[in-house]
Structures are given as structure tokens and as C-alpha cells.
Write an enzyme that holds these catalytic residues in place. Structure first.
Site, PDB file in Angstrom:
ATOM      1  N   LYS A   1       0.868  -1.193   0.000  1.00  0.00           N
ATOM      2  CA  LYS A   1       0.000   0.000   0.000  1.00  0.00           C
ATOM      3  C   LYS A   1       0.895   1.230   0.000  1.00  0.00           C
ATOM      4  CE  LYS A   1       0.579   1.873   4.041  1.00  0.00           C
ATOM      5  NZ  LYS A   1       0.617   2.803   5.030  1.00  0.00           N
TER       6      LYS A   1
ATOM      7  N   ASP B   1      -4.039  -0.249   9.437  1.00  0.00           N
ATOM      8  CA  ASP B   1      -4.031  -0.336   7.971  1.00  0.00           C
ATOM      9  C   ASP B   1      -4.680  -1.612   7.429  1.00  0.00           C
ATOM     10  OD1 ASP B   1      -2.813   2.063   7.341  1.00  0.00           O
ATOM     11  OD2 ASP B   1      -0.781   1.240   7.502  1.00  0.00           O
TER      12      ASP B   1
HETATM   13  O1  C5P Z   1      -2.367  -0.015  14.309  1.00  0.00           O
HETATM   14  P1  C5P Z   1      -0.897  -0.191  14.124  1.00  0.00           P
HETATM   15  O2  C5P Z   1      -0.364  -1.375  14.846  1.00  0.00           O
HETATM   16  O3  C5P Z   1      -0.492  -0.139  12.706  1.00  0.00           O
HETATM   17  O4  C5P Z   1      -0.229   1.084  14.784  1.00  0.00           O
HETATM   18  C1  C5P Z   1       1.050   1.098  15.354  1.00  0.00           C
HETATM   19  C2  C5P Z   1       1.197   2.327  16.247  1.00  0.00           C
HETATM   20  O5  C5P Z   1       1.214   3.510  15.446  1.00  0.00           O
HETATM   21  C3  C5P Z   1       0.094   2.529  17.244  1.00  0.00           C
HETATM   22  O6  C5P Z   1       0.357   1.864  18.446  1.00  0.00           O
HETATM   23  C4  C5P Z   1       0.131   4.037  17.451  1.00  0.00           C
HETATM   24  O7  C5P Z   1       1.178   4.375  18.336  1.00  0.00           O
HETATM   25  C5  C5P Z   1       0.529   4.571  16.083  1.00  0.00           C
HETATM   26  N1  C5P Z   1      -0.616   4.975  15.261  1.00  0.00           N
HETATM   27  C6  C5P Z   1      -1.254   6.177  15.514  1.00  0.00           C
HETATM   28  N2  C5P Z   1      -2.299   6.562  14.725  1.00  0.00           N
HETATM   29  C7  C5P Z   1      -2.702   5.785  13.692  1.00  0.00           C
HETATM   30  C8  C5P Z   1      -2.056   4.563  13.402  1.00  0.00           C
HETATM   31  C9  C5P Z   1      -1.013   4.180  14.217  1.00  0.00           C
HETATM   32  O8  C5P Z   1      -0.899   6.909  16.442  1.00  0.00           O
HETATM   33  N3  C5P Z   1      -3.718   6.195  12.936  1.00  0.00           N
END
Ligand code: C5P
Length: 313
Positions: free
Chosen positions: A23, A150
Site C-alpha cells: 500500500k 491499515d
Molecule cells: O495499528 P498499528 O499497529 O499499525 O499502529 C502502530 C502504532 O502507530 C500505534 O500503536 C500508534 O502508536 C501509532 N498509530 C497512531 N495513529 C494511527 C495509526 C497508528 O498513532 N492512525
């Protein structure tokens, strides 16, 4: 006779392989921050025709083998998103079967192009087929959101604007034919570190979401539209991995590069090209200049990815 044949077919071992496409965030703007610390985003996401490959075979238990050029960088443990996705689906659908996964890791890890998320989405789609489930689309999307911000858009699998923390998906207008050159400086970058650095550098008010009802059917016009958008995570990512600046300037120097920007939380950067030949030539040049970096030219994928997602190859 007919019954015997039907049951034999139903219990025959199944095997399939799906692509988990990279992506790319054509822009990514942070529009707010939730009480739980997650950031609300406005982003235009597309998929590039390069990806991991996930193989499935029927089995009693859930097992995973990882291979491919980036396989060694990824531990095979219970935290792997493929296994987490499989367990979550199995629990939600009360399935008592397993699967033997083979993940061919062709995308760099912790790279801002959603490799792990795409793998998880591919696992959900493939298992639904392997286990002959027909999960409710909204339920499956909610399950995907619990696996990672994502994962829902990777499950959706076509160009989309995303809002919320990634779960609010809006179909993007048709995009022009275009090619992407992806360039990664070979440094893994953890998403939470980039968001933390973003909080440290942010000044002023958040911007509001800005979307288009239509997009001109020409890659140069798309690049013009994208020029007044940005990736808000680019500056904080650059403070952690200075090579990102080098990657961006290497892409911008290539003939035919209409726009260069970082994807997601980095460190992969992309160049947008109108022509396949220019994109492939650019990839050759940047690869020769920087040994150990990862670079690839891939088409921007249009429409539903059902065929490549569901098709065996
Ligand atoms: O959801 P994912 O595991 O991809 O996200 C990893 C980290 O990135 C989350 O723990 C958060 O700290 C940060 N994040 C965020 N806002 C988002 C996506 C991710 O702050 N929209």
C-alpha cells in the site's frame, strides 16, 4: 455416486496462493489525535503491483513458515499478523480447522508500505475461502481494524481515502494509469516511534480532511493535485532516518518523476511516473547508485483487486 463425489470434493485438501500488495499513501495528513493517543488521518491510499505472497494449505493446526528476500528479518512467532488474523477469524467464526501458511516476504519490513497489514488481510481473505466461510463484510472489517490500523484498507483492496485511524474507508474516484517507483534505504522504522516524533515536532492546528470528488485521468494532473498535499510523517521520520532525504532527492532527479514523497510512516519513498519505461529506467539508476537499498517499479493498481487477491498464480 453424486453424493460421494461431492463429499470427496468438500474434504479434498485445498491449496491457494494470494498476493498481498504494497500500500502506498499518496498523501497522509494528520487531522487530529484521539484520547487513546491514536492519530486521526486523512490519506489517499493506493496499491502497487508488488507484494508478499501468502500460500495456504489445509491443516489441523495453524502454522507459519516465512521465506523470501525479507523473510529472515521477520521472526516467526505468535505476534505475526498472519497468525493473529487467523486466530481472530477462527475464534469469531467458531472454526475448528487450521491452515499451513507459507509467507514469501518480498516487501521490506517496517517500511511504511503496509506489508504486515496486507499479509493479515490476505490471510483473512484466503482463510474465508479455505474454510468455506462467508463472513459479513462489516464484521470482517471490524476484526481487521483490531489487528492494525491499515488492515481494513488492505482488506478493501482498491484505491481509497481513509479517515479515522484507518477504519473509515471511502472509495477513491478513478485514478489515471501510473507507475510507482518504491525506494527504501534499508532501515527499518517502527510506526509508533514516528508518531511520537510527530508529536514532538507538531506546531499549530491540525488540518482538515481534503478530498476530491474527481481525479483527472492523467498522471501529471494527479501529481499537480498531490503537490499541495503532504505526508505529515515525513519530517518526523526524516529526523529518525536521515537517508529518507537522500531517497527523495534520488527519486526527484529521475527523468519522468512527477512527484516524490514518503509513504506511511516510512522509510519507503515513492516516485510517481506516467510511463512504465521511465519508471523502470529510474529503478535501474537508483539501484545502481545505492547498493543495499530496495527499489522496484510497479504499476498503480486500479479497481477491485478481487482477481489478483482471489486468483491463484
Ligand atoms: O495499528 P498499528 O499497529 O499499525 O499502529 C502502530 C502504532 O502507530 C500505534 O500503536 C500508534 O502508536 C501509532 N498509530 C497512531 N495513529 C494511527 C495509526 C497508528 O498513532 N492512525
Amino acid at each position: 455416486m453424486a453424493t460421494a463425489r461431492r463429499s470427496a470434493r468438500a474434504s479434498a485438501p485445498l491449496s491457494l496462493r494470494l498476493s498481498a500488495w504494497a500500500k502506498v499513501n499518496l498523501y497522509l495528513q494528520v487531522v487530529g489525535r484521539r484520547a487513546d493517543g491514536y492519530h486521526e488521518l486523512d490519506s489517499l491510499i493506493v496499491f502497487a503491483g508488488v507484494g508478499d505472497r501468502l500460500g495456504f494449505d489445509t491443516a489441523d493446526d495453524l502454522t507459519l513458515t516465512i521465506e523470501g528476500p525479507f523473510g529472515a528479518t521477520l521472526p516467526v512467532d505468535d505476534g505475526n499478523l498472519v497468525l493473529r488474523a487467523a486466530r481472530a477469524l477462527r475464534d469469531s467464526q467458531s472454526v475448528e480447522r487450521g491452515a499451513r501458511f507459507t509467507l514469501e516476504k518480498r516487501l521490506p519490513v517496517a517500511a511504511g508500505i503496509g506489508g504486515g497489514s496486507a499479509d493479515a488481510a490476505a490471510a483473512l481473505i484466503g482463510l474465508a475461502r479455505l474454510w468455506k466461510l462467508a463472513p459479513d463484510e462489516a464484521e470482517l472489517s471490524a476484526l481487521a481494524a483490531r489487528l492494525g490500523a491499515d488492515v481494513p484498507v488492505c482488506l478493501y483492496g482498491r484505491p481509497a481515502f481513509i479517515g479515522g485511524i484507518g477504519e473509515a474507508i471511502e472509495r477513491a474516484p478513478p485514478l489515471p494509469p501510473a507507475w510507482l517507483v518504491l525506494l527504501n534505504p534499508g532501515v527499518a522504522l517502527a510506526t509508533p516511534a514516528v508518531f511520537t516524533a510527530y508529536q514532538g515536532t507538531r506546531r499549530g492546528a491540525y488540518s482538515s480532511p481534503a478530498r476530491w470528488a474527481e481525479i483527472d485521468r492523467d498522471a501529471a494532473a494527479l501529481a499537480d493535485r498531490l503537490a499541495d498535499r503532504r505526508n505529515d510523517l515525513e519530517a518526523p521520520a526524516l529526523s529518525l532516518v536521515p537517508e529518507i532525504a537522500e531517497a527523495l532527492s534520488a527519486l526527484r532527479r529521475q527523468p519522468g518523476c512527477l512527484l516524490a514523497r514518503m509513504s506511511g510512516s516510512g522509510a519507503t519513498c515513492f516516485g510517481l511516473f506516467a510511463q512504465q519505461t521511465a519508471a523502470e529506467e529510474a529503478t535501474k539508476v537508483v539501484a545502481a547508485e545505492r547498493r543495499g537499498w530496495w527499489s522496484v517499479a510497479a504499476p498503480l493498481l486500479h479497481g477491485r483487486l478481487d482477481r489478483p487477491w482471489w486468483g491463484e498464480f
